[in-house]
Motif scaffolding. Sequence first.
Motif, mmCIF file in Angstrom:
data_model
loop_
_atom_site.group_PDB
_atom_site.id
_atom_site.type_symbol
_atom_site.label_atom_id
_atom_site.label_comp_id
_atom_site.label_asym_id
_atom_site.label_seq_id
_atom_site.Cartn_x
_atom_site.Cartn_y
_atom_site.Cartn_z
ATOM 1 N N ILE A 74 0.841 -1.205 0.000
ATOM 2 C CA ILE A 74 0.000 0.000 0.000
ATOM 3 C C ILE A 74 0.875 1.253 0.000
ATOM 4 C CG2 ILE A 74 -1.666 1.329 1.369
ATOM 5 C CD1 ILE A 74 -2.904 -1.065 -0.055
ATOM 6 N N LEU A 75 1.940 1.244 0.820
ATOM 7 C CA LEU A 75 2.833 2.402 0.864
ATOM 8 C C LEU A 75 3.538 2.622 -0.465
ATOM 9 C CD1 LEU A 75 4.366 2.016 4.433
ATOM 10 C CD2 LEU A 75 2.773 3.773 3.656
ATOM 11 N N VAL A 76 3.969 1.545 -1.132
ATOM 12 C CA VAL A 76 4.626 1.675 -2.439
ATOM 13 C C VAL A 76 3.657 2.267 -3.455
ATOM 14 C CG1 VAL A 76 5.573 0.365 -4.378
ATOM 15 C CG2 VAL A 76 6.373 -0.097 -2.067
ATOM 16 N N LEU A 77 2.419 1.797 -3.450
ATOM 17 C CA LEU A 77 1.439 2.342 -4.390
ATOM 18 C C LEU A 77 1.140 3.811 -4.113
ATOM 19 C CD1 LEU A 77 -1.101 -0.618 -4.625
ATOM 20 C CD2 LEU A 77 0.514 0.146 -6.375
ATOM 21 N N HIS A 78 1.160 4.176 -2.848
ATOM 22 C CA HIS A 78 0.793 5.545 -2.487
ATOM 23 C C HIS A 78 1.976 6.513 -2.633
ATOM 24 C CE1 HIS A 78 -0.542 9.045 -0.376
ATOM 25 N NE2 HIS A 78 -1.652 8.492 0.053
ATOM 26 N N LYS A 109 10.565 6.310 -1.486
ATOM 27 C CA LYS A 109 10.000 6.996 -0.326
ATOM 28 C C LYS A 109 9.532 5.971 0.710
ATOM 29 C CE LYS A 109 8.617 11.198 -2.678
ATOM 30 N NZ LYS A 109 7.498 12.050 -3.092
ATOM 31 N N THR A 110 8.986 4.850 0.246
ATOM 32 C CA THR A 110 8.552 3.797 1.161
ATOM 33 C C THR A 110 9.740 3.174 1.867
ATOM 34 O OG1 THR A 110 6.599 3.336 -0.177
ATOM 35 C CG2 THR A 110 7.340 1.593 1.320
ATOM 36 N N VAL A 111 10.824 2.923 1.149
ATOM 37 C CA VAL A 111 12.031 2.369 1.771
ATOM 38 C C VAL A 111 12.552 3.329 2.836
ATOM 39 C CG1 VAL A 111 14.443 1.713 1.352
ATOM 40 C CG2 VAL A 111 12.638 0.901 -0.170
ATOM 41 N N PHE A 112 12.521 4.630 2.556
ATOM 42 C CA PHE A 112 12.944 5.625 3.540
ATOM 43 C C PHE A 112 12.046 5.587 4.776
ATOM 44 C CE2 PHE A 112 12.635 9.954 5.293
ATOM 45 C CZ PHE A 112 13.956 10.103 5.712
#
Length: 75
Positions: free
Chosen positions: A28-32, A37-40
């Motif tokens: 969900i975070l990767v899609l958003h 940014k998600t890895v960070f």
Amino acid sequence: MNNQLLMEIWQHHGGKLMGALFGFVFGILVLHFGFFKTVFIVFCVGAGYVVGKRIDEKEDIMDILDKLLPPSYHR
């Protein structure tokens, strides 16, 4: 549901449940936000967890900073 049933499921399948939950949230975070940014965000959450765990273990915050900061850093 029965609490005993939930506890038994958690004891036998806790790792799978946590892995699936982590994968779902990460997706969900990767899609958003996008991958980097998600890895960070995941890195910041992990670092916050480690620092919080050490504080819970009554380790001095300055000792933690001495381990994290470069050797040229002075108080």
